[in-house]
Design a protein around this motif. Structure first.
Motif, mmCIF file in Angstrom:
data_model
loop_
_atom_site.group_PDB
_atom_site.id
_atom_site.type_symbol
_atom_site.label_atom_id
_atom_site.label_comp_id
_atom_site.label_asym_id
_atom_site.label_seq_id
_atom_site.Cartn_x
_atom_site.Cartn_y
_atom_site.Cartn_z
ATOM 1 N N ASP B 149 0.854 -1.182 0.000
ATOM 2 C CA ASP B 149 0.000 0.000 0.000
ATOM 3 C C ASP B 149 0.895 1.238 0.000
ATOM 4 O O ASP B 149 1.852 1.326 0.776
ATOM 5 C CB ASP B 149 -0.883 -0.013 1.252
ATOM 6 C CG ASP B 149 -1.832 1.169 1.275
ATOM 7 O OD1 ASP B 149 -2.965 1.028 0.793
ATOM 8 O OD2 ASP B 149 -1.399 2.250 1.747
ATOM 9 N N LEU B 150 0.604 2.178 -0.889
ATOM 10 C CA LEU B 150 1.499 3.331 -1.043
ATOM 11 C C LEU B 150 1.464 4.275 0.161
ATOM 12 O O LEU B 150 2.299 5.170 0.278
ATOM 13 C CB LEU B 150 1.161 4.107 -2.319
ATOM 14 C CG LEU B 150 1.747 3.546 -3.625
ATOM 15 C CD1 LEU B 150 1.432 4.451 -4.796
ATOM 16 C CD2 LEU B 150 3.262 3.362 -3.494
ATOM 17 N N GLU B 151 0.518 4.081 1.062
ATOM 18 C CA GLU B 151 0.480 4.960 2.240
ATOM 19 C C GLU B 151 0.881 4.289 3.545
ATOM 20 O O GLU B 151 1.372 4.949 4.456
ATOM 21 C CB GLU B 151 -0.923 5.570 2.379
ATOM 22 C CG GLU B 151 -1.052 6.788 1.459
ATOM 23 C CD GLU B 151 -2.491 7.211 1.228
ATOM 24 O OE1 GLU B 151 -3.330 6.913 2.088
ATOM 25 O OE2 GLU B 151 -2.746 7.808 0.173
ATOM 26 N N THR B 152 0.689 2.965 3.644
ATOM 27 C CA THR B 152 1.007 2.293 4.912
ATOM 28 C C THR B 152 2.007 1.145 4.757
ATOM 29 O O THR B 152 2.419 0.540 5.739
ATOM 30 C CB THR B 152 -0.269 1.712 5.562
ATOM 31 O OG1 THR B 152 -0.825 0.725 4.657
ATOM 32 C CG2 THR B 152 -1.301 2.801 5.820
ATOM 33 N N GLY B 153 2.404 0.848 3.536
ATOM 34 C CA GLY B 153 3.436 -0.165 3.352
ATOM 35 C C GLY B 153 2.895 -1.566 3.078
ATOM 36 O O GLY B 153 1.736 -1.754 2.695
ATOM 37 N N MET B 154 3.758 -2.545 3.272
ATOM 38 C CA MET B 154 3.498 -3.955 2.933
ATOM 39 C C MET B 154 2.100 -4.423 3.362
ATOM 40 O O MET B 154 1.652 -4.110 4.460
ATOM 41 C CB MET B 154 4.574 -4.799 3.635
ATOM 42 C CG MET B 154 4.611 -6.258 3.221
ATOM 43 S SD MET B 154 5.777 -7.230 4.270
ATOM 44 C CE MET B 154 7.364 -6.579 3.757
#
Lengths: 400, 400
Positions: B149-154
């Motif tokens: 996810d580009l905002e929260t990561g893996m």
């Protein structure tokens, strides 16, 4: 053998059950202590390092080269200087065949991974530098071994017999000059025969030439790479002729293999420290390396002779010793069995002297190995050599 | 993919048929040309290197340390300084858990060889730093992938689903801060959940923290290693906070694994250049690194903001971009499909500007990757960033 204990429940790769840190590395902790007189490791003489010139080269690079601390491509100027160095060894090559490595050990590691499939065979001598064994160890190879003659080098009848019987090793590891640990250099006849066998059977040779520039006779013999271009992968190093703390070495390989080696190296450590590359190039540009090597040859020749003379005086009658024309090591075979482990322990604890027992280099144990030791003659100055050989001789007189 | 051609009749290890040099390494030749404005690579700003102080540290070491150019053990003083650096990241460790490496890449390579059997699975994100793929490539692993996810990561739901369904990867590769190439940092909640999953399923995490010190918000989040000691292998590097030309990095690992790692490293390159170790220790002793990192954070934060503003002005409406709190990279998703290979070619040839197309980091191709690019914001000064983003924007207006 180490006691490998992963945190509870953690699974390591299967080959790690057999891994061991080398005796040499374990001795490094002992041998680099300032109060130890060490014949143990392949250390250059620290007092002969061209420290001032190297400091000057470093200062020059950092002052004048704007991107000295940045990532960069392998240094082209350094490659050109290496081509010139190779010419001094009688090797004709071009800079596109030069591949820079993080020391000679990385060259062995990369070439092992390039050439060797898991469980596949490699051909080494029964008594050999432990670094090559560590390079291949994660691939769990089958080790084909041949004996070494202390005067003419690798037993090529044994090599030919292996190859003729159908064995196809991924490579043959050879140290043509100043064999580590045996101190022997391959005879010219054997050099010619070995590369002919490599061609005939299609087996690459890894030629470890760490000691080739350190020759003590008038005219050195040509390395294997001077006799054969396609099947000999030449490995060189600045560690013994300039300084080991830099970790810069090189290979001369067929140009078609450079791209696969680049990918393999990129995955291993991206590149060789570019500051070291630039600084070595700047040092080479000062033109002092040939004279420096000549100085080393003179100093080490004298140390070798001093050690040989001292052994005649202090070691038991019947002691056999290699007469190295190159390199840093004497191989000693005592006339009788000695508990080498105990001798080393006593030597370090009571006399503050270190050496490496012969079995540390043994792939296939033979009768002579248990009464053998490797002695380095480059690291200590002549007075200390005489003193240390004298003390070791006293211990041997007690032990034998 | 390279064209690997061994000399006729020479057999290479079987995995080499699939080897490729990374797009990044191929771009290095382009991006380091002086007339190229490069957003392509993870290069620090060359004009901010502490060159004078480093030169002073080198001169000090070479003048005062008698054995500076000799072989030596891993530098204890440097390890102690690294323990102090780790404290700045909220990590409690001791110097016996510090393992020095030839850059972060070697840490990845060594840990891959330590943990991964041939053909065994590893877990990586679908879009990930190509260096980890190169580290595992010779072992021909099965790549298990999860989205990011580009905002929260893996995507940890995907991780948990994989583990719960019985997959047992040799390790999970994670970049908690300043993800390369996506620019995202893991949320705190995800950090806690990821280490809990690692513990629950007994899977080690390789935490690549190359960018952890380069944070641009007020308070950085703790790395995974601060939350879990046994199952997180932390990888740090001096390349981004001091200088990449030195090739010195480190791992923090359970002490019980140090001996097996030492043996593996010895077989790979013996040790990390001891002159570099000593010199970095001398530089750290001058006490300037924390201020230097603060300067880098200020400069890079401004460059990041400058690039983001310029993209708002010059890039097509609908362009999505990560808002990195750490590191050196923006990840850009264009509103429409673009032939990235052609765009790169035109950008380099006509505008002298380089970037990396998103697919260079793609393990599992997804729809968005073909309209994505990675832009580095640390290397160029703000004027050049505005100029370069403007020219790229013009090309995009033509292309879309």
């Amino acid at each position: 053998m180490q006691d490998i204990t992963a945190p509870q429940g953690m699974k390591l790769a299967s080959w790690t059950h057999a891994i061991s840190q080398s005796t040499i590395q374990q001795l490094l902790a002992v041998a680099t202590q300032p109060d130890i007189l060490s014949f143990a490791l392949g250390l250059p003489a620290a007092e002969l390092f061209p420290t001032e010139a190297y400091a000057e080269a470093t200062a020059h690079v950092l002052t004048t080269q704007h991107h000295a601390l940045q990532y960069g491509m392998p240094c082209e100027i350094l490659k050109h200087f290496i081509v010139q160095l190779m010419a001094l060894r009688g090797v004709v090559c071009n800079s596109k065949q030069v591949f820079l490595t993080t020391g000679a050990q990385q060259a062995m590691s990369l070439l092992s991974r390039l050439l060797l499939d898991r469980y596949a065979p490699v051909l080494v001598e029964e008594t050999i530098y432990s670094g090559i064994l560590q390079a291949v160890e994660p691939l769990q190879p089958q080790l084909l071994t041949v004996p070494t003659d202390l005067e003419t080098g690798m037993d090529l009848d044994a090599v030919e017999a292996l190859l003729a019987s159908g064995h196809h090793p991924a490579f043959i590891y050879a140290i043509s000059d100043g064999h580590n640990p045996l101190g022997v250099s391959l005879s010219l006849e054997k050099r010619q025969r070995l590369v002919a066998l490599a061609r005939q059977y299609g087996i690459p040779i890894l030629e470890d030439d760490a000691y080739g520039f350190l020759y003590y006779d008038d005219e050195p013999l040509p390395p294997l790479r001077a006799l054969e271009e396609d099947w000999v992968f030449y490995i060189g190093s600045f560690s013994k002729i300039l300084a080991p703390a830099l970790r810069v070495g090189w290979m001369i390989v067929p140009e078609s293999l450079i791209s696969v080696l680049s990918a393999l190296k990129e995955g291993s450590d991206i590149n060789t420290a570019t500051l070291s590359q630039r600084t070595i190039a700047a040092y080479l540009e000062m033109g002092q390396l040939p004279n420096h090597i000549a100085d080393l040859r003179q100093a080490y020749r004298f140390r070798r002779d001093t050690m040989l003379r001292a052994m005649t005086t202090y070691f038991p009658a019947g002691t056999r010793c290699s007469q190295p024309a190159n390199g840093m090591f004497l191989w000693v075979e005592l006339p009788e069995m000695v508990d080498m482990e105990m001798l080393l322990k006593i030597a370090v604890e009571q006399k503050k002297i270190a050496f490496v027992p012969g079995w540390a280099f043994s792939v296939k144990r033979n009768h002579a190995i248990d009464r053998s030791m490797r002695l380095n003659f480059s690291c200590c100055n002549p007075e200390r050599i005489i003193y240390g050989i004298g003390r070791l001789g006293e211990l041997l007189s007690d032990a034998i």
